[in-house]
Design an enzyme around this catalytic site. Structure first.
Site, mmCIF file in Angstrom:
data_model
loop_
_atom_site.group_PDB
_atom_site.id
_atom_site.type_symbol
_atom_site.label_atom_id
_atom_site.label_comp_id
_atom_site.label_asym_id
_atom_site.label_seq_id
_atom_site.Cartn_x
_atom_site.Cartn_y
_atom_site.Cartn_z
ATOM 1 N N SER A 239 0.805 -1.222 0.000
ATOM 2 C CA SER A 239 0.000 0.000 0.000
ATOM 3 C C SER A 239 0.845 1.283 0.000
ATOM 4 O O SER A 239 0.501 2.229 -0.724
ATOM 5 C CB SER A 239 -0.964 -0.001 1.192
ATOM 6 O OG SER A 239 -1.911 -1.027 1.022
ATOM 7 N N LYS B 182 -9.655 -5.823 10.260
ATOM 8 C CA LYS B 182 -10.744 -5.155 9.525
ATOM 9 C C LYS B 182 -12.054 -5.169 10.313
ATOM 10 O O LYS B 182 -12.829 -4.223 10.247
ATOM 11 C CB LYS B 182 -10.939 -5.809 8.152
ATOM 12 C CG LYS B 182 -9.772 -5.542 7.208
ATOM 13 C CD LYS B 182 -9.997 -6.172 5.835
ATOM 14 C CE LYS B 182 -8.737 -6.031 4.993
ATOM 15 N NZ LYS B 182 -8.884 -6.605 3.662
ATOM 16 N N ASP C 67 -12.816 -3.127 -0.565
ATOM 17 C CA ASP C 67 -12.325 -4.390 -1.144
ATOM 18 C C ASP C 67 -13.233 -4.895 -2.270
ATOM 19 O O ASP C 67 -12.759 -5.301 -3.334
ATOM 20 C CB ASP C 67 -12.228 -5.480 -0.067
ATOM 21 C CG ASP C 67 -10.955 -5.374 0.761
ATOM 22 O OD1 ASP C 67 -9.972 -4.783 0.278
ATOM 23 O OD2 ASP C 67 -10.951 -5.881 1.903
HETATM 24 P P1 NDP Z 1 -9.323 -15.106 6.350
HETATM 25 O O1 NDP Z 1 -8.227 -15.636 7.206
HETATM 26 O O2 NDP Z 1 -10.358 -14.230 6.931
HETATM 27 O O3 NDP Z 1 -10.097 -16.356 5.663
HETATM 28 C C1 NDP Z 1 -9.375 -17.427 5.124
HETATM 29 C C2 NDP Z 1 -10.309 -18.336 4.328
HETATM 30 O O4 NDP Z 1 -9.494 -19.332 3.690
HETATM 31 C C3 NDP Z 1 -11.321 -19.089 5.183
HETATM 32 O O5 NDP Z 1 -12.508 -19.219 4.447
HETATM 33 C C4 NDP Z 1 -10.648 -20.452 5.386
HETATM 34 O O6 NDP Z 1 -11.561 -21.502 5.587
HETATM 35 C C5 NDP Z 1 -9.982 -20.621 4.045
HETATM 36 N N1 NDP Z 1 -8.829 -21.532 4.081
HETATM 37 C C6 NDP Z 1 -7.631 -21.328 4.670
HETATM 38 N N2 NDP Z 1 -6.810 -22.369 4.440
HETATM 39 C C7 NDP Z 1 -7.518 -23.250 3.684
HETATM 40 C C8 NDP Z 1 -7.219 -24.513 3.122
HETATM 41 N N3 NDP Z 1 -6.020 -25.103 3.284
HETATM 42 N N4 NDP Z 1 -8.178 -25.136 2.389
HETATM 43 C C9 NDP Z 1 -9.387 -24.571 2.211
HETATM 44 N N5 NDP Z 1 -9.728 -23.357 2.730
HETATM 45 C C10 NDP Z 1 -8.801 -22.719 3.454
HETATM 46 O O7 NDP Z 1 -8.555 -14.401 5.121
HETATM 47 P P2 NDP Z 1 -9.146 -13.248 4.153
HETATM 48 O O8 NDP Z 1 -10.549 -13.603 3.806
HETATM 49 O O9 NDP Z 1 -8.890 -11.923 4.716
HETATM 50 O O10 NDP Z 1 -8.182 -13.394 2.870
HETATM 51 C C11 NDP Z 1 -8.321 -14.492 1.993
HETATM 52 C C12 NDP Z 1 -7.271 -14.384 0.883
HETATM 53 O O11 NDP Z 1 -7.546 -13.248 0.066
HETATM 54 C C13 NDP Z 1 -5.849 -14.193 1.420
HETATM 55 O O12 NDP Z 1 -5.001 -14.997 0.653
HETATM 56 C C14 NDP Z 1 -5.575 -12.733 1.198
HETATM 57 O O13 NDP Z 1 -4.195 -12.487 0.980
HETATM 58 C C15 NDP Z 1 -6.383 -12.449 -0.061
HETATM 59 N N6 NDP Z 1 -6.819 -11.040 -0.171
HETATM 60 C C16 NDP Z 1 -6.441 -10.328 -1.281
HETATM 61 C C17 NDP Z 1 -6.851 -9.024 -1.435
HETATM 62 C C18 NDP Z 1 -6.439 -8.262 -2.661
HETATM 63 O O14 NDP Z 1 -6.596 -7.029 -2.676
HETATM 64 N N7 NDP Z 1 -5.956 -8.919 -3.703
HETATM 65 C C19 NDP Z 1 -7.674 -8.342 -0.420
HETATM 66 C C20 NDP Z 1 -8.037 -9.187 0.697
HETATM 67 C C21 NDP Z 1 -7.599 -10.478 0.803
HETATM 68 P P3 NDP Z 1 -12.130 -21.880 7.061
HETATM 69 O O15 NDP Z 1 -13.216 -20.883 7.359
HETATM 70 O O16 NDP Z 1 -12.622 -23.261 6.913
HETATM 71 O O17 NDP Z 1 -10.963 -21.760 7.999
#
Ligand code: NDP
Length: 273
Positions: free
Chosen positions: A17, A66, A102
């Site tokens: 950022s 957030k 987002d």
């Molecule tokens: P969170 O930690 O809030 O959520 C993670 C999610 O991933 C949950 O649904 C979790 O499932 C799932 N998950 C994690 N590991 C696994 C796995 N091995 N197999 C299946 N599901 C899995 O993260 P965010 O929602 O904040 O971010 C998600 C992704 O998006 C990140 O990689 C982040 O870097 C990216 N991102 C990119 C942005 C951009 O501007 N390009 C902006 C925001 C995020 P469960 O609920 O079952 O644990």
């Protein structure tokens, strides 16, 4: 004195950022500086208030704060309310306004940069974490035919789907499915909003997931993930999350400064570095 902005998170040193906003400020001639604040988990609210009291004008909020940023805001935009999370804070007198850019960032990348129509399309959203909460509202605004939410923990997918079925005018198209229930459903757009790529893994997906000319969108950036490789091997077009990152930043910049920067040069720059 230039106006002061920053990104706050834990960790925050990896954040792009500061580089993105420095480019926007240079391009638009805005007199501002943009830094990075590493906040101890127990002291997020203290750090935000300190920044505001010292004259700071706005913050971007990243993992894992957030939701807490939404909690401390004294006023909230409707897109923050839908997402129940804020990635953008604006200090306005005694108020801290919470916003969420987002989802708009993702939709702008999909529709403007990648030239994808969303209306009447079938969308699969993988993941039910903070990022998924942020993008559901703006995706539904585009009136897709279906928005299916899949997640490892189905209780979280159900909570997310239930929220948007109740609060969004197009919420009737939202449903949930386990990863093992996706065979034969065929999607025009598959968004990976899980963080599985960080571990070099992906949820198990059926071979027949992608419709003809489907787009596979990986929210992560800076690496080729197993999901991107799977999608390419199964005939989908593939995009990573750099465009979303820059577009959400541009929307925050617009909220703060009232001017909209050009995003294409910054997306190109990030892809080169
Ligand atoms: P969170 O930690 O809030 O959520 C993670 C999610 O991933 C949950 O649904 C979790 O499932 C799932 N998950 C994690 N590991 C696994 C796995 N091995 N197999 C299946 N599901 C899995 O993260 P965010 O929602 O904040 O971010 C998600 C992704 O998006 C990140 O990689 C982040 O870097 C990216 N991102 C990119 C942005 C951009 O501007 N390009 C902006 C925001 C995020 P469960 O609920 O079952 O644990």
């Amino acid at each position: 004195m230039p106006d002061r902005y920053a990104v706050i998170g834990n960790p925050v040193d990896h954040s792009k950022s500061p580089q993105i906003h420095a480019e926007f400020a240079r391009e638009t001639g805005q007199d501002m500086v943009y830094g990075a604040i590493p906040a101890p988990v127990e002291a997020f609210e203290v750090e935000v208030r300190r920044f505001g009291k010292s004259g700071g004008r706005g913050l971007n909020v990243t993992l894992p704060f957030k939701h807490r940023a939404y909690g401390l805001a004294t006023r909230r935009t409707s897109r923050a309310e839908q997402a129940q999370a804020a990635n953008t804070l604006v200090f306005q007198g005694a108020d801290v306004v919470g916003d969420n850019t987002d989802g708009v960032g993702l939709v702008r990348d999909l529709t403007a940069n990648l030239q994808r129509a969303l209306r009447s399309r079938r969308i699969l959203l993988m993941g039910a974490g903070g990022a998924s909460w942020g993008v559901c509202g703006p995706l539904l605004d585009r009136a897709p035919a279906a928005l299916v939410i899949a997640n490892r923990s189905m209780d979280k997918a159900d909570a997310l789907a239930g929220h948007f079925r109740a609060c969004h005018a197009n919420g009737r198209v939202v449903s949930t499915a386990g990863y093992g229930e996706l065979s034969g459903k065929r999607f025009d757009l598959v968004i990976n909003a899980t963080s599985a790529g960080l571990e070099g893994t992906m949820p198990e997906l059926p071979e027949d997931l992608f419709a003809r000319d489907a787009l596979a969108y990986e929210m992560l950036y800076g690496r080729t993930t197993p999901f991107m490789a799977f999608a390419a091997a199964h005939g989908a077009l593939v995009a990573d999350g750099v465009g979303m990152l820059v577009e959400q930043a541009a929307e925050s910049f617009h909220v703060w400064r009232g001017v909209r920067p050009e995003t294409a040069p910054v997306i190109r720059l990030l892809r080169q570095t």
